[in-house]
Write a protein that holds these residues in place. Sequence first.
Motif, short mmCIF file in Angstrom:
data_model
loop_
_atom_site.label_atom_id
_atom_site.label_comp_id
_atom_site.label_asym_id
_atom_site.label_seq_id
_atom_site.Cartn_x
_atom_site.Cartn_y
_atom_site.Cartn_z
N TYR A 81 0.85 -1.19 0.00
CA TYR A 81 0.00 0.00 0.00
C TYR A 81 0.88 1.24 0.00
O TYR A 81 1.82 1.36 0.79
N SER A 82 0.59 2.19 -0.89
CA SER A 82 1.33 3.45 -0.97
C SER A 82 0.58 4.53 -0.20
O SER A 82 -0.55 4.87 -0.55
N PHE A 83 1.24 5.09 0.82
CA PHE A 83 0.65 6.18 1.60
C PHE A 83 0.41 7.40 0.73
O PHE A 83 -0.64 8.04 0.79
N THR A 84 1.40 7.74 -0.12
CA THR A 84 1.31 8.96 -0.93
C THR A 84 0.25 8.83 -2.01
O THR A 84 -0.51 9.77 -2.25
N LYS A 85 0.20 7.67 -2.67
CA LYS A 85 -0.73 7.50 -3.78
C LYS A 85 -2.09 6.94 -3.34
O LYS A 85 -3.01 6.88 -4.14
N LYS A 86 -2.18 6.51 -2.09
CA LYS A 86 -3.43 5.96 -1.55
C LYS A 86 -3.96 4.81 -2.41
O LYS A 86 -5.13 4.74 -2.74
N GLU A 87 -3.04 3.89 -2.78
CA GLU A 87 -3.43 2.74 -3.58
C GLU A 87 -2.54 1.55 -3.24
O GLU A 87 -1.44 1.71 -2.74
N THR A 88 -3.07 0.37 -3.52
CA THR A 88 -2.31 -0.86 -3.32
C THR A 88 -1.80 -1.36 -4.66
O THR A 88 -2.55 -1.41 -5.64
N ASN A 89 -0.53 -1.70 -4.69
CA ASN A 89 0.09 -2.26 -5.89
C ASN A 89 0.60 -3.65 -5.60
O ASN A 89 1.00 -3.95 -4.47
N GLU A 90 0.60 -4.49 -6.62
CA GLU A 90 1.32 -5.76 -6.54
C GLU A 90 2.72 -5.50 -7.05
O GLU A 90 2.89 -4.97 -8.15
N ILE A 91 3.71 -5.83 -6.24
CA ILE A 91 5.09 -5.70 -6.69
C ILE A 91 5.63 -7.09 -7.01
O ILE A 91 5.26 -8.07 -6.36
N THR A 92 6.48 -7.15 -8.03
CA THR A 92 6.99 -8.45 -8.46
C THR A 92 8.50 -8.39 -8.66
O THR A 92 9.06 -7.37 -9.07
N VAL A 93 9.14 -9.53 -8.36
CA VAL A 93 10.57 -9.72 -8.60
C VAL A 93 10.74 -11.12 -9.17
O VAL A 93 10.18 -12.08 -8.64
N SER A 94 11.52 -11.24 -10.23
CA SER A 94 11.81 -12.54 -10.81
C SER A 94 12.58 -13.41 -9.82
O SER A 94 13.54 -12.95 -9.19
N LYS A 95 12.18 -14.67 -9.71
CA LYS A 95 12.84 -15.60 -8.78
C LYS A 95 14.30 -15.82 -9.13
O LYS A 95 15.10 -16.15 -8.25
N LYS A 96 14.67 -15.62 -10.39
CA LYS A 96 16.06 -15.89 -10.78
C LYS A 96 17.05 -14.85 -10.24
O LYS A 96 18.26 -15.07 -10.27
N PHE A 97 16.55 -13.72 -9.71
CA PHE A 97 17.46 -12.67 -9.28
C PHE A 97 17.79 -12.67 -7.79
O PHE A 97 18.69 -11.95 -7.35
N ILE A 98 17.06 -13.46 -6.99
CA ILE A 98 17.39 -13.57 -5.56
C ILE A 98 17.50 -15.05 -5.22
O ILE A 98 16.51 -15.78 -5.25
N ALA A 99 18.70 -15.48 -4.91
CA ALA A 99 18.97 -16.88 -4.60
C ALA A 99 18.95 -17.11 -3.09
O ALA A 99 19.18 -16.17 -2.32
N PRO A 100 18.68 -18.34 -2.67
CA PRO A 100 18.79 -18.64 -1.24
C PRO A 100 20.19 -18.26 -0.72
O PRO A 100 21.19 -18.45 -1.41
N GLY A 101 20.23 -17.67 0.44
CA GLY A 101 21.50 -17.26 1.04
C GLY A 101 21.94 -15.86 0.67
O GLY A 101 22.92 -15.36 1.24
N GLU A 102 21.24 -15.20 -0.25
CA GLU A 102 21.60 -13.81 -0.61
C GLU A 102 21.48 -12.92 0.63
O GLU A 102 20.57 -13.08 1.45
N ARG A 103 22.37 -11.95 0.72
CA ARG A 103 22.33 -10.96 1.80
C ARG A 103 21.99 -9.64 1.16
O ARG A 103 22.80 -9.05 0.44
N VAL A 104 20.77 -9.18 1.40
CA VAL A 104 20.18 -8.09 0.63
C VAL A 104 20.02 -6.83 1.47
O VAL A 104 19.49 -6.88 2.59
N LEU A 105 20.46 -5.71 0.89
CA LEU A 105 20.21 -4.40 1.48
C LEU A 105 19.04 -3.79 0.73
O LEU A 105 19.08 -3.65 -0.50
N ILE A 106 17.99 -3.44 1.45
CA ILE A 106 16.83 -2.76 0.86
C ILE A 106 17.06 -1.26 0.94
O ILE A 106 17.46 -0.74 1.99
N VAL A 107 16.83 -0.56 -0.18
CA VAL A 107 16.98 0.90 -0.22
C VAL A 107 15.69 1.48 -0.79
O VAL A 107 15.16 0.97 -1.78
N ASP A 108 15.19 2.54 -0.16
CA ASP A 108 13.99 3.20 -0.69
C ASP A 108 14.07 4.70 -0.43
O ASP A 108 14.84 5.15 0.42
N ASP A 109 13.24 5.45 -1.17
CA ASP A 109 13.29 6.90 -1.05
C ASP A 109 12.63 7.41 0.22
O ASP A 109 13.18 8.24 0.91
#
Length: 197
Positions: A97-125
């Motif tokens: 859910y986006s507070f600014t846009k007041k709407e819900t989106n489905e977000i998608t990521v291809s399974k091939k880009f995140i493997a088990p054991g990956e150590r991921v840093l999330i960055v957002d504005d």
Amino acid sequence: MELLRQKVLKEGIVLGQGVLKVDSFLNHQMDPFLMREVGREFIRRFAGEEITKVLTIESSGIAPGIMTALELEVPLIFARKQKSLTLTEDIYVEKVYSFTKKETNEITVSKKFIAPGERVLIVDDFLANGEAAFGLARIVEQAGGSVVGIGIVIEKAFQPGNRLLQEAGYRVESLVRIASLEDGRVTFVEDEEEPLV
């Protein structure tokens, strides 16, 4: 981060209802020099962490995300909000859910880009209620990876996102924290803190 703080004060526009417009340097027109410094600051704050990927959400997270990934010399993945003809199967899907846009989106990521054991840093504005960060974290965890931390360019500290994410066990690093957008002006958290006696 003083450079970012000054940019918010000079160019940010308070629209009311907890909304800060920063389209002149972050989420419409981008200041590449500022974004480079944002990436470097995230690297400094997460120094010593092994990070294999940076994950963000389109579109405003891409600039700080790519600069962070560039400094780390790792790939950037961005979760798509828009449906893609080329991304229809073998995907992770989360609702955000986006507070600014007041709407819900489905977000998608291809399974091939995140493997088990990956150590991921999330960055957002922005961080408001934490919905985007939680959605991205769920995707990482579905993939069998771990969230090293969550880097936020601008946090609205008067909303519960940071507290909720920390209560869930995530490390959150926000480059600027806004205490208030009352009366058309930006007040930062450190401006409200009592001086130590």
